[in-house]
Scaffold this motif. Structure first.
Motif, short mmCIF file in Angstrom:
data_model
loop_
_atom_site.label_atom_id
_atom_site.label_comp_id
_atom_site.label_asym_id
_atom_site.label_seq_id
_atom_site.Cartn_x
_atom_site.Cartn_y
_atom_site.Cartn_z
N LYS A 147 0.81 -1.21 0.00
CA LYS A 147 0.00 0.00 0.00
C LYS A 147 0.85 1.26 0.00
O LYS A 147 0.39 2.32 -0.43
N LYS B 245 -6.41 -3.11 -4.57
CA LYS B 245 -7.01 -1.80 -4.87
C LYS B 245 -6.04 -0.65 -4.63
O LYS B 245 -6.38 0.38 -4.03
N ASP C 227 -3.94 -4.42 -8.38
CA ASP C 227 -5.40 -4.36 -8.54
C ASP C 227 -6.11 -5.14 -7.44
O ASP C 227 -7.16 -4.71 -6.94
N THR D 74 1.64 9.17 -3.71
CA THR D 74 1.93 9.92 -4.93
C THR D 74 3.27 10.63 -4.88
O THR D 74 3.76 11.11 -5.91
N THR E 158 -3.68 2.12 -6.37
CA THR E 158 -3.45 2.86 -7.60
C THR E 158 -2.04 3.41 -7.62
O THR E 158 -1.63 4.13 -6.71
N LYS F 164 0.75 5.38 -10.20
CA LYS F 164 1.03 6.06 -11.46
C LYS F 164 2.54 6.02 -11.68
O LYS F 164 3.29 6.85 -11.15
N LYS G 13 0.36 -5.73 -12.17
CA LYS G 13 -0.98 -5.17 -12.23
C LYS G 13 -1.96 -6.00 -11.41
O LYS G 13 -2.81 -5.46 -10.67
N GLY H 89 1.25 3.36 -3.22
CA GLY H 89 0.20 4.29 -3.65
C GLY H 89 0.49 5.73 -3.27
O GLY H 89 -0.24 6.64 -3.70
#
Length: 264
Positions: free
Chosen positions: A140, A170, A167, A145, A172, A174, A163, A143
């Motif tokens: 986690k 959950k 996924d 940013t 995300t 970038k 992925k 995630g």
């Protein structure tokens, strides 16, 4: 939880080179008989083996052992992302055998290969800059940013596994870049161009003097399977079959498992 494998790379190469080789002279040695590699009866040839990038270090070591126990055989490896290898096969690149980092890619080449055999498995870890300065402890955290995270491209097996891992939780992410193979991900972290990346456990172990690795719990992880197969277009079919068969022998399996790969 972060673990360090700083001695892993040296240990793998040492172990590989110490694998008992078939003896010359009268009769076959016990290791030759146990390996199932056909010993001196295997045909000699110049073989080209297309192999997933994550096999780079261990296959170089394994290839050296194979050549010593199979006089007359020389192996040239071509390492790349599995999707790139598949493209080479479809384009008719001259090669004798193929080893991918997933069964999906191999299954898509059924018209071009013999029957594949899974020779090893692997798992994903989080590779971080040496010393883990960003204190990344679990999935986690990726995630955040503020972190620079790099992943393998989605069409690459390592990218697909990554992925699925993210996924399922959950999470995300970038990524600052998506690399054509898992070695590209590792390189970005080694060079400090990324804070973290998802790579195979064996890649992180092989670069333990440059990166740290954070384990991913089994319940959150993905297991990679490595199938090997001969190529129907090979001009050295018997020698290619002998090498592919050897990858499942005790001698080859010891090399793979010493490098951190799991049993098939």
């Amino acid at each position: 939880m972060t673990f360090n494998r700083r001695r892993a790379a040296a240990a793998v190469l040492t172990a590989a080179l110490l694998v008992p080789l078939a003896a010359c002279g009268d009769g076959a040695s016990k290791d030759t008989k146990d390996s199932g590699a056909k010993g001196s009866t295997a045909p000699g040839a110049q073989l080209t083996v297309l192999a997933a990038a994550s096999l780079t270090d261990v296959f170089k070591a394994a290839g050296a052992v194979y050549e010593k126990s199979h006089p007359g055989t020389r192996i040239t490896f071509s390492f790349a992302g599995s999707q790139e290898l598949a493209a080479q096969v479809r384009q008719g690149a001259p090669a004798d055998a193929l080893v991918t980092a997933d069964t999906k890619t191999m299954d898509g080449l059924r018209a071009d290969t013999g029957t594949p055999t899974v020779i090893a498995k692997n798992r994903m870890v989080i590779a971080t800059v040496e010393g883990n300065p960003k204190k990344i402890d679990e999935l986690k955290d990726l995630g955040d940013t503020k972190l620079k995270v790099v992943l393998a491209a989605p069409e690459v097996p390592a990218g697909r596994y990554s992925k699925k891992v993210l996924d399922a939780q959950k999470i995300t992410v970038k990524p600052v870049s998506q690399e054509p193979n898992v070695r590209g991900v590792l390189s970005k972290v080694e060079l400090g161009e990324a804070d973290a990346g998802l790579v195979y456990q064996t890649d992180a172990a092989g670069a333990a003097d440059k990166v740290d690795a954070v384990e991913i719990p089994d319940a959150q992880n993905q297991i990679a399977s490595y199938p090997a197969a001969t190529l129907k277009a090979s001009k050295n079919a018997d020698a290619a079959a002998a090498f592919v068969a050897w990858l499942s022998t005790p001698a080859a399996q010891k090399i793979l498992q010493d490098a951190g790969f799991q049993k098939p």
